[in-house]
Scaffold this motif. Sequence first.
Motif: not given
Length: 253
Positions: A20-29, A36-44
């Motif tokens: 999902d290109t609209s969220v941090p790191e394209n919704n990488n989990m 950026d681990p912090e952006k993955v944590m935002i998604n989690r």
Amino acid sequence: MKQITYVNNSIVFGATTLKDTSVPENNNMALHVCLDPEKVMINRYQLSQELNQPLSNWALPWQKHTANIYEVTQKDKQKGAFDKDTSIMNVDAVYTCEKNILIGVFTADCVGIFLVDETKPSICCIHSGWKGTVQAITDKCVKELIQNKIINPKTTKAFFSPSILFDSLEVGMEVIDQIKQLNFDVEPFIRYMPNQKAFIDNQGLNIQMLLNNGLNIDNIYPSKLDTKKELNDCFSFRNDKKTGEHFTYGYIK
């Protein structure tokens, strides 16, 4: 959260997250493949809030293309949820029979499989790229689950994540040689090319392993999303090299 939901009832939840290109790191989990681990944590955290399943209930592996299988229990909660270095290491299939433990596997081009037997109930998540397939991880995992009465093949459903499909998965003959060591006829899943290359149906090979263990074809749900082609919805290592990953996961309610 952009995802494919496979099952959501009073017993179990199962799904795969999508790009999902609209969220941090394209919704990488995946913490083990990220910028950026912090952006993955935002998604989690976003997913945990939507599910009402706090990260303290998650238990995640760090996959290494093995055929190793692990039973997740209450003692494993939080492993890999906040820090990749606390993950369940060197495991590519996880299963549980316990409530409120969220388990899952990460994939880009590889196959992710969500197994569920609501009659137990029990769930299992399998990661199988071609390296896992030649090791027959799905066959070994399902055999173990049946032998230990974790699942009944006649009442088990299997859902496949997006993955690189038959028309896109080109490999060398060294891979074909390994595939031919599997204990069933693999020729229907190989398309030979004139340049000492071949296309393989990794999803099909894993489906055949499920069928060989007694699962009903009507309870197997392949994916039509080819990660190499569906650029808006799918992560693909073959396309991007540095890429995020989908998360095929579930929990028993």
